[in-house]
Scaffold this active site. Structure first.
Site, PDB file in Angstrom:
ATOM      1  CG  ASN A  66      -1.874  -1.187   1.235  1.00 40.47           C
ATOM      2  OD1 ASN A  66      -1.910  -1.924   2.206  1.00 40.47           O
ATOM      3  ND2 ASN A  66      -2.611  -1.406   0.154  1.00 40.47           N
ATOM      4  NE  ARG A 115      -2.023   1.282   5.997  1.00 36.46           N
ATOM      5  CZ  ARG A 115      -1.687   0.318   5.151  1.00 36.46           C
ATOM      6  NH1 ARG A 115      -2.614  -0.461   4.632  1.00 36.46           N
ATOM      7  NH2 ARG A 115      -0.421   0.116   4.822  1.00 36.46           N
ATOM      8  CG  HIS A 147      -6.386  -3.466  -0.281  1.00 29.24           C
ATOM      9  ND1 HIS A 147      -5.746  -3.503   0.937  1.00 29.24           N
ATOM     10  CD2 HIS A 147      -6.576  -2.146  -0.564  1.00 29.24           C
ATOM     11  CE1 HIS A 147      -5.554  -2.271   1.375  1.00 29.24           C
ATOM     12  NE2 HIS A 147      -6.048  -1.418   0.488  1.00 29.24           N
ATOM     13  CG  ASP A 157      -3.133  -7.040  -2.216  1.00 31.51           C
ATOM     14  OD1 ASP A 157      -4.156  -6.984  -1.508  1.00 31.51           O
ATOM     15  OD2 ASP A 157      -2.039  -6.542  -1.858  1.00 31.51           O
ATOM     16  CB  CYS A 201      -0.722  -7.111   2.412  1.00 31.95           C
ATOM     17  SG  CYS A 201      -2.295  -7.725   1.852  1.00 31.95           S
TER      18      CYS A 201
HETATM   19  N1  ARG Z   1      -4.710  -3.234   8.124  1.00 30.99           N
HETATM   20  C1  ARG Z   1      -4.330  -2.871   6.796  1.00 30.99           C
HETATM   21  C2  ARG Z   1      -5.426  -2.009   6.196  1.00 30.99           C
HETATM   22  O1  ARG Z   1      -6.569  -2.258   6.453  1.00 30.99           O
HETATM   23  C3  ARG Z   1      -4.079  -4.085   5.960  1.00 30.99           C
HETATM   24  C4  ARG Z   1      -3.607  -3.779   4.575  1.00 30.99           C
HETATM   25  C5  ARG Z   1      -3.474  -4.966   3.707  1.00 30.99           C
HETATM   26  N2  ARG Z   1      -2.873  -4.627   2.474  1.00 30.99           N
HETATM   27  C6  ARG Z   1      -3.181  -5.126   1.269  1.00 30.99           C
HETATM   28  N3  ARG Z   1      -2.444  -4.794   0.268  1.00 30.99           N
HETATM   29  N4  ARG Z   1      -4.231  -5.875   1.091  1.00 30.99           N
HETATM   30  O2  ARG Z   1      -5.184  -1.067   5.480  1.00 30.99           O
END
Ligand code: ARG
Length: 272
Positions: A72, A91, A167, A169, A261
């Site tokens: 991310n 984030r 997401h 991925d 991730c």
């Molecule tokens: N806790 C993180 C969020 O919710 C997890 C991110 C997972 N990343 C991904 N590329 N699927 O943002």
């Protein structure tokens, strides 16, 4: 990329933890076990390093527990880096650490307009001739057009419909031979059709195997690093000539993430 060696970005889990809830997997009350997370992450790091990858580490930052999920950070194509604009304020603090780090390494940083949410490689994966882009829970569909213009690539937007697969991925993993494995019901009908039209040889992942984040895999040529818990998928991948490396990922799945991730390609592709 020199002599075919893939470069990857990882972030050590020193400040990792479940400190807020921004997806259905996260529970502050349940938390994650720090020592186990450290072990699992080290195993991922060791596995990728053994696969002839150059692994770069960005220093982790206090109070940014999800910074471990470097997919991310943004999307890297050739020497261009497009940083994420995170949907959740929890984030957003990661953005400058990632963009500064990439800039210091000589990448050209191209920001999207800041009113367009985009969560990097987590929602943007090259498959065949196209860049598949997921939207709704995190990235905005409008960010895909901007992305395609910046990179000069064909972007195919697909809507994500299951909040557990928020997401791209988490439910779609393109393979280098043009195929992919995916969890079809994470997409609406139109998205399913778009993927079926562009990707030959799709492997459908069973619901119970998808729940182990099986689509969240890192592909290094013929090697696939994925979370354990998907025996059926592993057999199908082995039948196609891939070597599978199954890793315990329980402590990261508690945050809604796993192998992919925790990894960003530098770059994902040399060019579109
Ligand atoms: N806790 C993180 C969020 O919710 C997890 C991110 C997972 N990343 C991904 N590329 N699927 O943002």
């Amino acid at each position: 990329m020199s002599d075919g060696m893939r470069e990857l970005l990882l972030c050590p889990p020193d400040y990792y933890g479940i400190e807020y809830e921004i997806n259905p997997w996260m529970s502050v009350a349940r938390g994650a076990q720090a020592a186990v997370a450290q072990r699992q992450w080290k195993q991922l790091h060791a596995t990728l390093s053994e696969l002839h990858c150059e692994v770069h580490l960005i220093p982790p930052q206090p109070r940014l527990p999800d910074m471990v999920f470097t997919a991310n950070a943004g999307l890297t194509v050739g020497r261009k880096f497009i940083p994420s604009n995170f949907r959740h304020k929890e984030r957003a603090g990661e953005q400058l650490f990632f963009s500064n780090w990439m800039e210091e390494r000589g990448y050209e940083v191209h920001w999207l307009p800041d009113n367009l949410y985009f969560e990097g490689e987590g929602d943007a994966l090259f498959g065949g001739d196209a860049l598949f882009c997921g939207y709704k829970f995190r990235s905005d569909i409008q960010s895909h057009r901007a992305l395609a213009d910046m990179l000069g690539c064909l972007a195919i937007s697909v809507e994500l419909v299951d909040p557990r697969f928020y997401h791209l991925d988490t439910c779609f993993c393109p393979l280098p031979d043009g195929g992919a494995f995916w969890f079809p019901s994470a997409f609406d009908e139109y998205g399913q059709r778009a993927i079926r039209e562009h990707v030959t040889d799709l492997i459908d992942v069973l619901p119970e195997e998808s729940m182990h984040f099986s689509c969240n895999a890192v592909i290094i040529e013929r090697d696939i690093v994925l979370p354990e818990g998907a025996p059926k998928l592993v057999t199908q991948l082995q039948d196609r000539g891939y070597r599978c490396h199954e890793l315990p990922m329980s402590e990261f799945i508690k945050a809604g993430g796993a192998c992919k991730c925790l990894t960003m390609f530098m770059p994902q592709r040399e060019k579109c």
